[in-house]
Design an enzyme around this catalytic site. Structure first.
Site, PDB file in Angstrom:
ATOM      1  N   ASP A 157      -7.044  -3.389  -2.938  1.00 42.48           N
ATOM      2  CA  ASP A 157      -8.030  -4.196  -2.215  1.00 42.48           C
ATOM      3  C   ASP A 157      -8.799  -3.356  -1.203  1.00 42.48           C
ATOM      4  O   ASP A 157      -8.377  -2.262  -0.823  1.00 42.48           O
ATOM      5  CB  ASP A 157      -7.363  -5.388  -1.504  1.00 42.48           C
ATOM      6  CG  ASP A 157      -6.439  -4.979  -0.374  1.00 42.48           C
ATOM      7  OD1 ASP A 157      -5.634  -4.042  -0.565  1.00 42.48           O
ATOM      8  OD2 ASP A 157      -6.529  -5.572   0.721  1.00 42.48           O
TER       9      ASP A 157
ATOM     10  N   GLU B  15      -3.378  -5.373   1.024  1.00 35.45           N
ATOM     11  CA  GLU B  15      -2.903  -4.514   2.116  1.00 35.45           C
ATOM     12  C   GLU B  15      -3.758  -4.695   3.356  1.00 35.45           C
ATOM     13  O   GLU B  15      -3.252  -4.700   4.472  1.00 35.45           O
ATOM     14  CB  GLU B  15      -2.923  -3.049   1.663  1.00 35.45           C
ATOM     15  CG  GLU B  15      -2.217  -2.103   2.617  1.00 35.45           C
ATOM     16  CD  GLU B  15      -3.110  -1.552   3.737  1.00 35.45           C
ATOM     17  OE1 GLU B  15      -2.575  -0.937   4.663  1.00 35.45           O
ATOM     18  OE2 GLU B  15      -4.350  -1.750   3.684  1.00 35.45           O
TER      19      GLU B  15
END
Ligand SMILES: [Zn+2]
Length: 416
Positions: A86, A178
């Protein structure tokens, strides 16, 4: 786009895929589009005949067998390499249109929307003269954080697949979310199966991080005595003013805006409730040392007692909640070699290692706490979470060469 070495070619391919996470979503992954990259990684690994699979949350797990003899392999830790798919929700996340600026000579680079890369504001650029810079077109972040780590691990998998050089069993892991602090929430630790690991998610070439803050939060609640203010003399004990006195007693030179490097801080960040009868403040406590954290907790308690003593009638309650601990403690308790080997491998490829403190938490800290020592390694990227984020072709190649050397170091020296 010039022809690029394979790790950089992968990188520009992966950054084009929008994988921005969303803190306002409770789902995992927080955005379905993160799976677009996860699925591609799964497919590319399987096409290389590497055992790989994506789970329902978008995590990708893969493994490469050891090249060591079975007896040595059994006594060598299974090594994990971790990156997150991400990108940050802080800036527009896509579509990313990567640009390569060949042979950078130190000037200002103008991107769209008035966004510039400027060495007076970003001095690290001047360490990269002659590099081929990679940026977005200025309308989005680049997403080197952490597509650089993803590209390096993927290229390493391809390059090592048929490489007989000594290596332990490798577990590759690509995580989701994350950037919104949930990178290992849904991780299947058993399936990951690593004994020691590295996140490939850091900054400047050479930087290795094995220390995070100790983190706790204090909640200080003042109970006052309320009465009509017109008839309050000698009766009212105003929780708001008592709380203000408490906050005023926190040391100004130990705040987030007055500290750096190894210095810790007190950070009062939320007042709630805030009434005359009851008022409370939440304070983050941060310190790299255990003794320092103990000192900060004692300071809060003493300050509360002092203020309470000046205001008979007020009650001040203090509660502490520990958030996370300096990961170095866990690393030293499990396998301290993770740090030494990371340093040694850098020197082996001519990179000067720099041990860098993380003034925050990392997914590696949470993995370390769960028994998998996980320092963080550089990726060569700079100015994360911005539209002037950049990396370079050469830094990506250096990172790849470095992580390969580190894997080999574990193959040669990892036996217990
Ligand atoms: Zn990152």
């Amino acid at each position: 786009m010039p022809s690029l070495p394979s790790v950089a070619e992968r990188f520009v391919r992966y950054v084009r895929i929008d994988t921005q996470s969303d803190p306002d979503s409770a789902a995992t992954p927080s955005t379905e589009k993160q799976k677009d990259l996860s699925r591609l990684l799964e497919r590319e690994l399987q096409a290389l005949d590497i055992e790989a699979g994506m789970d329902g949350f978008g995590y990708v797990y893969a493994r490469l067998p050891s090249t060591l003899d079975p007896e040595t392999a059994a006594r060598t830790p299974v090594l994990g390499l971790v990156a997150h798919v991400d990108t940050s929700p802080d800036e527009p996340g896509g579509p990313v249109r990567p640009l390569v600026h060949e042979n950078y000579q130190g000037g200002v680079i103008a991107l769209a929307d008035g966004v510039t890369l400027d060495p007076t504001r970003q001095p690290a650029l001047l360490d990269h003269l002659g590099h081929d810079l990679i940026t977005s077109d200025g309308t989005t972040l680049l997403g080197s954080d952490d597509k650089a780590g993803v590209a390096v691990i993927m290229q390493l998998a391809e390059d090592l697949r048929d490489d007989p050089a000594p290596r332990p069993e490798l577990r590759l892991l690509f995580t989701v979310d994350e950037e919104i602090g949930r990178g290992v929430d849904r991780l299947d630790v058993e399936r990951f199966g690593a004994d020691a690991a590295y996140t490939v998610d850091g900054g400047a070439v050479g930087e290795i991080s094995a220390e995070t803050f100790n983190a706790a939060e204090a909640t200080v609640t003042v109970e006052g005595v309320t009465v009509h203010p017109g008839y309050a003399k000698g009766v009212l004990v105003n929780a708001v003013t008592v709380l203000a006195e408490f906050i005023g007693g926190l040391p100004a030179d130990e705040a987030p805006d007055t500290t750096e490097q190894r210095e810790g801080y007190f950070y009062p960040h939320t007042i709630s409730p805030g009434g005359t009868g009851r008022a409370a403040v939440k304070i983050l406590l941060r310190d790299f040392a255990d003794e320092g954290m103990a000192r900060r907790k004692a300071f809060i308690q003493n300050l509360a007692d002092e203020v309470a003593a000046r205001h008979p009638g007020a009650t001040i309650r203090v509660a502490f909640e520990d958030s996370y601990r300096n990961m170095l403690r866990y690393i030293e308790e499990t396998d301290a070699r993770t740090v030494g080997f990371a340093v040694a491998a850098a020197r082996a490829v001519g990179i000067e290692p720099v041990l860098k403190l993380v003034r925050g938490g990392t997914d590696g800290a949470r993995l370390s706490e769960r028994g998998i020592p996980t320092p963080n390694l550089f990726t060569g990227g700079h100015d994360f979470h911005s539209r002037f984020e950049w990396n370079t072709v050469q830094n990506l190649q250096s990172t790849l060469e470095y992580v390969k050397a580190l894997v080999r170091h574990w193959g040669e020296h990892g036996r217990r």
